[in-house]
Design a protein around this motif. Structure first.
Motif, PDB file in Angstrom:
ATOM      1  N   GLU A 166       0.821  -1.216   0.000  1.00  0.00           N
ATOM      2  CA  GLU A 166       0.000   0.000   0.000  1.00  0.00           C
ATOM      3  C   GLU A 166       0.853   1.264   0.000  1.00  0.00           C
ATOM      4  O   GLU A 166       0.411   2.321  -0.465  1.00  0.00           O
ATOM      5  N   GLN A 167       2.086   1.176   0.538  1.00  0.00           N
ATOM      6  CA  GLN A 167       2.948   2.348   0.637  1.00  0.00           C
ATOM      7  C   GLN A 167       3.905   2.497  -0.548  1.00  0.00           C
ATOM      8  O   GLN A 167       4.718   3.418  -0.573  1.00  0.00           O
ATOM      9  N   VAL A 168       3.809   1.573  -1.519  1.00  0.00           N
ATOM     10  CA  VAL A 168       4.714   1.610  -2.676  1.00  0.00           C
ATOM     11  C   VAL A 168       3.984   2.200  -3.872  1.00  0.00           C
ATOM     12  O   VAL A 168       2.919   1.720  -4.278  1.00  0.00           O
ATOM     13  N   GLU A 169       4.544   3.274  -4.425  1.00  0.00           N
ATOM     14  CA  GLU A 169       3.932   3.956  -5.566  1.00  0.00           C
ATOM     15  C   GLU A 169       3.834   3.031  -6.774  1.00  0.00           C
ATOM     16  O   GLU A 169       2.842   3.048  -7.506  1.00  0.00           O
ATOM     17  N   PHE A 170       4.863   2.231  -6.995  1.00  0.00           N
ATOM     18  CA  PHE A 170       4.918   1.346  -8.160  1.00  0.00           C
ATOM     19  C   PHE A 170       4.435  -0.057  -7.781  1.00  0.00           C
ATOM     20  O   PHE A 170       5.040  -1.052  -8.172  1.00  0.00           O
ATOM     21  N   ASN A 171       3.347  -0.158  -7.023  1.00  0.00           N
ATOM     22  CA  ASN A 171       2.962  -1.477  -6.515  1.00  0.00           C
ATOM     23  C   ASN A 171       2.404  -2.396  -7.597  1.00  0.00           C
ATOM     24  O   ASN A 171       2.183  -3.573  -7.347  1.00  0.00           O
ATOM     25  N   ASN A 172       2.204  -1.880  -8.805  1.00  0.00           N
ATOM     26  CA  ASN A 172       1.865  -2.776  -9.917  1.00  0.00           C
ATOM     27  C   ASN A 172       3.045  -3.658 -10.287  1.00  0.00           C
ATOM     28  O   ASN A 172       2.881  -4.651 -11.013  1.00  0.00           O
ATOM     29  N   LYS A 173       4.242  -3.318  -9.783  1.00  0.00           N
ATOM     30  CA  LYS A 173       5.443  -4.124 -10.026  1.00  0.00           C
ATOM     31  C   LYS A 173       5.762  -5.040  -8.839  1.00  0.00           C
ATOM     32  O   LYS A 173       6.834  -5.637  -8.788  1.00  0.00           O
ATOM     33  N   LEU A 174       4.826  -5.150  -7.896  1.00  0.00           N
ATOM     34  CA  LEU A 174       5.012  -6.029  -6.748  1.00  0.00           C
ATOM     35  C   LEU A 174       4.091  -7.233  -6.856  1.00  0.00           C
ATOM     36  O   LEU A 174       2.902  -7.107  -7.157  1.00  0.00           O
ATOM     37  N   THR A 175       4.657  -8.414  -6.610  1.00  0.00           N
ATOM     38  CA  THR A 175       3.891  -9.646  -6.524  1.00  0.00           C
ATOM     39  C   THR A 175       4.277 -10.328  -5.213  1.00  0.00           C
ATOM     40  O   THR A 175       4.993  -9.750  -4.390  1.00  0.00           O
ATOM     41  N   VAL A 176       3.824 -11.577  -5.012  1.00  0.00           N
ATOM     42  CA  VAL A 176       4.119 -12.299  -3.774  1.00  0.00           C
ATOM     43  C   VAL A 176       4.576 -13.715  -4.088  1.00  0.00           C
ATOM     44  O   VAL A 176       4.064 -14.366  -5.013  1.00  0.00           O
ATOM     45  N   CYS A 177       5.551 -14.180  -3.315  1.00  0.00           N
ATOM     46  CA  CYS A 177       5.981 -15.580  -3.324  1.00  0.00           C
ATOM     47  C   CYS A 177       5.516 -16.201  -2.012  1.00  0.00           C
ATOM     48  O   CYS A 177       5.921 -15.757  -0.931  1.00  0.00           O
ATOM     49  N   LEU A 178       4.659 -17.207  -2.082  1.00  0.00           N
ATOM     50  CA  LEU A 178       4.161 -17.886  -0.889  1.00  0.00           C
ATOM     51  C   LEU A 178       5.006 -19.125  -0.627  1.00  0.00           C
ATOM     52  O   LEU A 178       5.047 -20.042  -1.451  1.00  0.00           O
ATOM     53  N   ASP A 179       5.684 -19.143   0.524  1.00  0.00           N
ATOM     54  CA  ASP A 179       6.516 -20.282   0.928  1.00  0.00           C
ATOM     55  C   ASP A 179       5.729 -21.113   1.938  1.00  0.00           C
ATOM     56  O   ASP A 179       5.334 -20.621   2.985  1.00  0.00           O
ATOM     57  N   THR A 180       5.516 -22.394   1.631  1.00  0.00           N
ATOM     58  CA  THR A 180       4.682 -23.239   2.490  1.00  0.00           C
ATOM     59  C   THR A 180       5.289 -23.438   3.876  1.00  0.00           C
ATOM     60  O   THR A 180       4.568 -23.407   4.883  1.00  0.00           O
ATOM     61  N   CYS A 181       6.589 -23.632   3.965  1.00  0.00           N
ATOM     62  CA  CYS A 181       7.243 -23.764   5.274  1.00  0.00           C
ATOM     63  C   CYS A 181       7.084 -22.472   6.065  1.00  0.00           C
ATOM     64  O   CYS A 181       6.752 -22.492   7.256  1.00  0.00           O
ATOM     65  N   HIS A 182       7.300 -21.350   5.421  1.00  0.00           N
ATOM     66  CA  HIS A 182       7.250 -20.064   6.106  1.00  0.00           C
ATOM     67  C   HIS A 182       5.856 -19.755   6.636  1.00  0.00           C
ATOM     68  O   HIS A 182       5.704 -19.338   7.791  1.00  0.00           O
TER      69      HIS A 182
END
Length: 375
Positions: A166-182
């Protein structure tokens, strides 16, 4: 069918080495670091056998791979020199990733060390804004990784990732990696309520932001905040839950990366269980390994039935013993896979096989009898 691969080496001949190693495991994707994850030394990316590697990838229909950013990048640091190094180095890694034609670079968001969570979130967002402003000419997304919650690391909850974004202006360039252990170690119940966890993620971040999955079992119970990976089926999560992730209809289109460790005595010469894990999750056991291999797994099942050993009970009880009984752990700290290997070794069940080959068969046995019926 899910796209499943592993973390592979990017050394000597760069992308060519990585692609050939991935092929040897039966991968349909893979993940690389473009240099050592612990330091900033890098060979020019143009010298990393990129076209040769892409030719191997094309031959084996590996059309989407992943880059992981180095561990030493900490955008959450209050120390100016550490923060500025992180910004510059991440920008360079993104340019290298773009040269490879890769769309997502996975990043551990960062740690706030001597500050607090709010400071860390704001500092990471500031760093991401600065990084992304300098690489607007690339097609690379930064995939923020879900973290286990150890120490002061940020990203232990979906809410923390959402606050950063929400605080990143270019958040269209942000995705997520979901780690099952984490996420397991952070307290999310992917074993009994995977759909609920994904609905929570969708409400908080948005499933459309999910770009990469890391498939790792865990050496610790849910909520332990430890981050210690285990081979599939040999940890607290178990194969059934991991298989549910890999074959979930909302996730199948994503590249799924194994980062499971080698567990055993001959760690210098043996490979992790990637080949067996990929064959299991892809439903390709008999095609990959053949009848003799599956007969070996049946021999293990017969021995364990005689000893009244159930695969999940054995794994969980062993981890509970190591967690709750300090004397027992000191006397015998062997993990489940090590204990099972020693049983087979004592029985001389596979005297002609290497430790790696025996462990591959154990990984399949740990997946449960239903897997063999379908093979």
């Amino acid at each position: 069918m899910p796209k499943i691969g592993s973390h592979v080496s990017f050394s000597d001949k760069g992308l060519l080495n990585a692609a050939e190693e991935a092929v040897s495991y039966g991968s349909s994707t893979f993940m690389i670091y473009t240099g050592a994850p612990q330091n900033t030394r890098r060979k020019p990316i143009e010298e990393q056998y990129v076209e040769e590697g892409k030719a191997v990838m094309d031959k084996h229909a590996m059309n989407e791979i992943v880059v992981h950013a180095p561990y030493i990048i900490n955008l959450g640091s209050y120390k100016d020199d550490t923060y500025e190094l992180a910004v510059r180095f991440l920008q360079e890694e993104i340019r290298r990733t773009d040269y490879l034609g890769v769309k997502n670079i996975v990043l551990h968001p960062g740690a706030y060390t001597d500050k607090d969570t709010d400071y860390g979130i704001a500092r990471i967002a500031e760093g991401l804004n600065e990084v992304l402003a300098g690489v607007k000419d690339t097609d690379v997304n930064i995939a923020l990784e879900t973290m286990a919650g150890k120490g002061t690391e940020i990203g232990r909850s979906f809410e923390e990732l959402a606050e950063i974004m929400e605080q990143v202006e270019f958040n269209n360039k942000l995705t997520v990696c979901l780690d099952t252990c984490h996420v397991h170690d952070a307290g999310y119940d992917i074993v009994n309520d995977l759909d609920g966890v994904l609905r929570h993620f969708d409400r908080t971040v948005g499933l459309e932001k999910l770009a990469v999955i890391h498939l790792n079992d865990s050496k610790n119970p849910r909520g332990a905040a430890k981050d210690r990976h285990a081979p599939l089926g040999s940890g607290w999560i178990g194969f059934e839950a991991m298989n549910n992730v890999a074959n979930h209809e909302s996730l199948q289109h994503l590249p799924m990366i194994l980062e499971t460790p080698w567990i055993g005595k001959e760690d210098k010469t043996q490979r992790p269980m990637y080949e067996a894990e990929i064959a299991l999750l892809s439903g390709n056991l008999s095609g990959r390994f053949g009848g003799d291999f599956l007969e070996g797994v049946e021999r293990i099942a017969h021995l364990m039935n005689k000893r009244d050993i159930h695969h999940r009970d054995f794994v969980v009880k062993t981890w509970e013993l190591l967690k709750n009984d300090a004397k027992a752990k000191k006397a015998d700290g062997r993990e489940p896979l090590e204990r099972l290997y020693d049983m087979l070794h004592e029985e001389q069940l596979f005297a002609d096989l290497s430790e790696e080959q025996i462990n591959q068969r154990l990984i399949v046995w740990l997946a449960g009898s239903d897997v063999l019926k379908k093979a």
